[in-house]
Design a protein around this motif. Structure first.
Motif, PDB file in Angstrom:
ATOM      1  N   ASP A   1      46.554  59.939  24.251  1.00  7.30           N
ATOM      2  CA  ASP A   1      46.997  58.869  23.625  1.00  7.30           C
ATOM      3  C   ASP A   1      46.166  57.965  22.832  1.00  7.30           C
ATOM      4  N   LEU A   2      44.774  57.955  23.182  1.00 11.21           N
ATOM      5  CA  LEU A   2      43.789  57.378  22.488  1.00 11.21           C
ATOM      6  C   LEU A   2      42.428  57.904  23.019  1.00 11.21           C
ATOM      7  N   SER A   3      41.480  57.712  21.831  1.00 10.05           N
ATOM      8  CA  SER A   3      40.192  58.022  22.113  1.00 10.05           C
ATOM      9  C   SER A   3      39.234  57.199  21.817  1.00 10.05           C
ATOM     10  N   ILE A   4      38.146  56.954  22.692  1.00  4.89           N
ATOM     11  CA  ILE A   4      37.074  55.868  22.263  1.00  4.89           C
ATOM     12  C   ILE A   4      36.037  56.875  21.648  1.00  4.89           C
TER      13      ILE A   4
ATOM     14  N   ARG B   1      51.639  56.278  14.466  1.00  8.43           N
ATOM     15  CA  ARG B   1      53.318  56.579  15.198  1.00  8.43           C
ATOM     16  C   ARG B   1      53.960  55.296  14.657  1.00  8.43           C
ATOM     17  N   HIS B   2      55.285  55.972  14.514  1.00  3.27           N
ATOM     18  CA  HIS B   2      56.383  54.866  13.985  1.00  3.27           C
ATOM     19  C   HIS B   2      56.442  53.560  14.974  1.00  3.27           C
ATOM     20  N   TYR B   3      56.308  54.161  16.207  1.00  2.47           N
ATOM     21  CA  TYR B   3      56.330  53.168  17.421  1.00  2.47           C
ATOM     22  C   TYR B   3      55.197  53.282  18.469  1.00  2.47           C
ATOM     23  N   MET B   4      54.617  52.388  18.499  1.00  2.95           N
ATOM     24  CA  MET B   4      53.725  52.341  19.565  1.00  2.95           C
ATOM     25  C   MET B   4      54.044  52.380  20.900  1.00  2.95           C
TER      26      MET B   4
ATOM     27  N   VAL C   1      49.994  52.103  25.391  1.00  3.56           N
ATOM     28  CA  VAL C   1      48.799  52.224  24.456  1.00  3.56           C
ATOM     29  C   VAL C   1      48.476  50.906  23.993  1.00  3.56           C
ATOM     30  N   ARG C   2      49.450  50.304  23.689  1.00  3.69           N
ATOM     31  CA  ARG C   2      49.259  48.900  23.110  1.00  3.69           C
ATOM     32  C   ARG C   2      48.746  47.998  24.266  1.00  3.69           C
TER      33      ARG C   2
ATOM     34  N   PHE D   1      43.636  45.224  26.208  1.00  2.88           N
ATOM     35  CA  PHE D   1      42.958  45.083  27.179  1.00  2.88           C
ATOM     36  C   PHE D   1      41.514  45.444  26.984  1.00  2.88           C
ATOM     37  N   ALA D   2      41.198  46.514  26.245  1.00  3.47           N
ATOM     38  CA  ALA D   2      39.840  46.975  25.781  1.00  3.47           C
ATOM     39  C   ALA D   2      39.293  45.955  24.858  1.00  3.47           C
ATOM     40  N   SER D   3      40.076  45.680  23.808  1.00  3.51           N
ATOM     41  CA  SER D   3      39.272  44.574  23.078  1.00  3.51           C
ATOM     42  C   SER D   3      39.236  42.984  23.811  1.00  3.51           C
ATOM     43  N   GLU D   4      39.803  42.601  24.763  1.00  2.00           N
ATOM     44  CA  GLU D   4      39.517  41.620  25.370  1.00  2.00           C
ATOM     45  C   GLU D   4      38.448  41.783  26.218  1.00  2.00           C
ATOM     46  N   LYS D   5      38.011  43.016  26.575  1.00  2.00           N
ATOM     47  CA  LYS D   5      36.823  43.353  27.480  1.00  2.00           C
ATOM     48  C   LYS D   5      35.594  43.321  26.664  1.00  2.00           C
ATOM     49  N   LEU D   6      35.732  44.336  25.832  1.00  3.36           N
ATOM     50  CA  LEU D   6      34.826  44.711  24.771  1.00  3.36           C
ATOM     51  C   LEU D   6      34.636  44.133  23.380  1.00  3.36           C
ATOM     52  N   GLY D   7      35.597  43.529  22.901  1.00  2.00           N
ATOM     53  CA  GLY D   7      35.527  43.449  21.513  1.00  2.00           C
ATOM     54  C   GLY D   7      34.808  42.136  21.229  1.00  2.00           C
TER      55      GLY D   7
END
Length: 309
Positions: free
Chosen positions: A140-143, A279-282, A286-287, A292-298
């Motif tokens: 679904d996603l990659s870091i 994707r047309h729909y996330m 995933v969202r 959450f990752a942006s909150e913790k690391l961003g």
């Protein structure tokens, strides 16, 4: 359409080149996988997979069927995404790929809190330093900290990635270090996955922006390794001087277990991204993880860089 249910099984076999691995991924028996592929080939009247005692490989027909099977699975995923977007609560299996060291140190520790916040999500975290094709591998996603070679992917910035030069307090220096150029005479331990493993670049912190004052230093040593934590372990034991990502070295510098060298210089920095298919729909899952990752690391100054930059 009678073969539609066999498509996910065929795709799993093709991607894993193994009936056993496909069975584990799908949580079904190996015999069930083999039987369904045999039935599929019989219904199509074509052999899709070469079977040997050592490995499996796709026939020409199999390659063509795999290409269209991927399109079918992506269409099915988009259909699920469209429905899941209407759900208020994130749910379902979330497959995440991350680099080994960064993932273990800074992604894996976040997962329990994420699962507590979103109890209907199940996470499959795969740590791998190789750059994987996240679409073909079903993530679904990659870091990752690389540019995007595929225009079908979207990148969201998470955090800066900085490097530091470190040594243990008891490391026996060969010379008195006055400039990064003196590293040419030291035993420098190397990270083998770096594109410039033996060429380190330094720029003075106070260098004017319009000047090209970077200093290139060719270094060498008696140890090269493809994992940042293994490199860190050797440096902590006084085996040599090394370039480390600050996300791995930060706490040891603050605790005095590592000496940060040449603090009046900086090295080229990268950015850690969360990468995901366009994707047309996330999907809500995933969202939720991206936020959450942006909150913790961003952050401009992530927590692992505190007090060292």
């Amino acid at each position: 359409m009678e073969n539609f249910n066999a498509i996910p099984i065929f795709v799993a076999v093709a991607q894993n080149a193994s009936f056993s691995a496909a069975a584990r991924e799908l949580n079904i028996s190996k015999s069930a996988v083999s039987k369904r592929i045999t039935q599929l080939e019989a219904q199509l009247g074509m052999r899709l997979i070469h079977r040997t005692t050592r490995k499996l490989s796709l026939t020409e027909a199999g390659e063509r069927y795999y290409e269209y099977s991927l399109q079918a699975t992506r269409a099915a995923q988009q259909a699920e995404d469209a429905v899941s977007e209407l759900q208020g609560e994130p749910r379902g299996l979330l497959r995440i790929n991350a680099p080994m060291s960064f993932g273990r140190l800074h992604i894996a520790p976040l997962i329990p809190e994420f699962l507590q916040r979103y109890p209907q999500v199940h996470v499959d975290l795969v740590l791998d330093d190789n750059t994987l094709n996240i679409i073909e591998q079903g993530f679904d996603l990659s870091i990752r900290a690389t540019q995007l070679p595929d225009s079908t992917l979207i990148a969201r910035k998470l955090a800066p990635l900085r490097s530091v030069i470190c040594a243990a307090p008891d490391y026996k220096f060969q010379t008195q270090l006055e400039s990064p150029a003196d590293l040419a005479d030291e035993n420098c331990l190397l990270y083998s996955y770096s594109a410039e493993a033996s060429h380190w670049e330094f720029t003075p912190e106070k260098a004017p922006l319009q000047t090209l004052s970077a200093l290139q230093v060719k270094v060498s040593g008696n140890y090269k390794v493809n994992n940042s934590e293994a490199l860190l372990a050797a440096i902590l034991l006084g085996a040599g001087i090394g370039r480390l990502p600050s996300f791995a070295a930060g706490e040891y510098i603050r605790e005095g277990k590592l000496i940060q060298l040449f603090t009046d210089y900086h090295m080229p920095a990268k950015t850690m991204y969360a990468v995901y298919p366009e994707r047309h729909y996330m999907p809500a899952k995933v969202r939720a993880f991206l936020d959450f990752a942006s909150e913790k690391l961003g952050r401009t100054m992530p927590h692992w860089d505190a007090d060292i930059f």
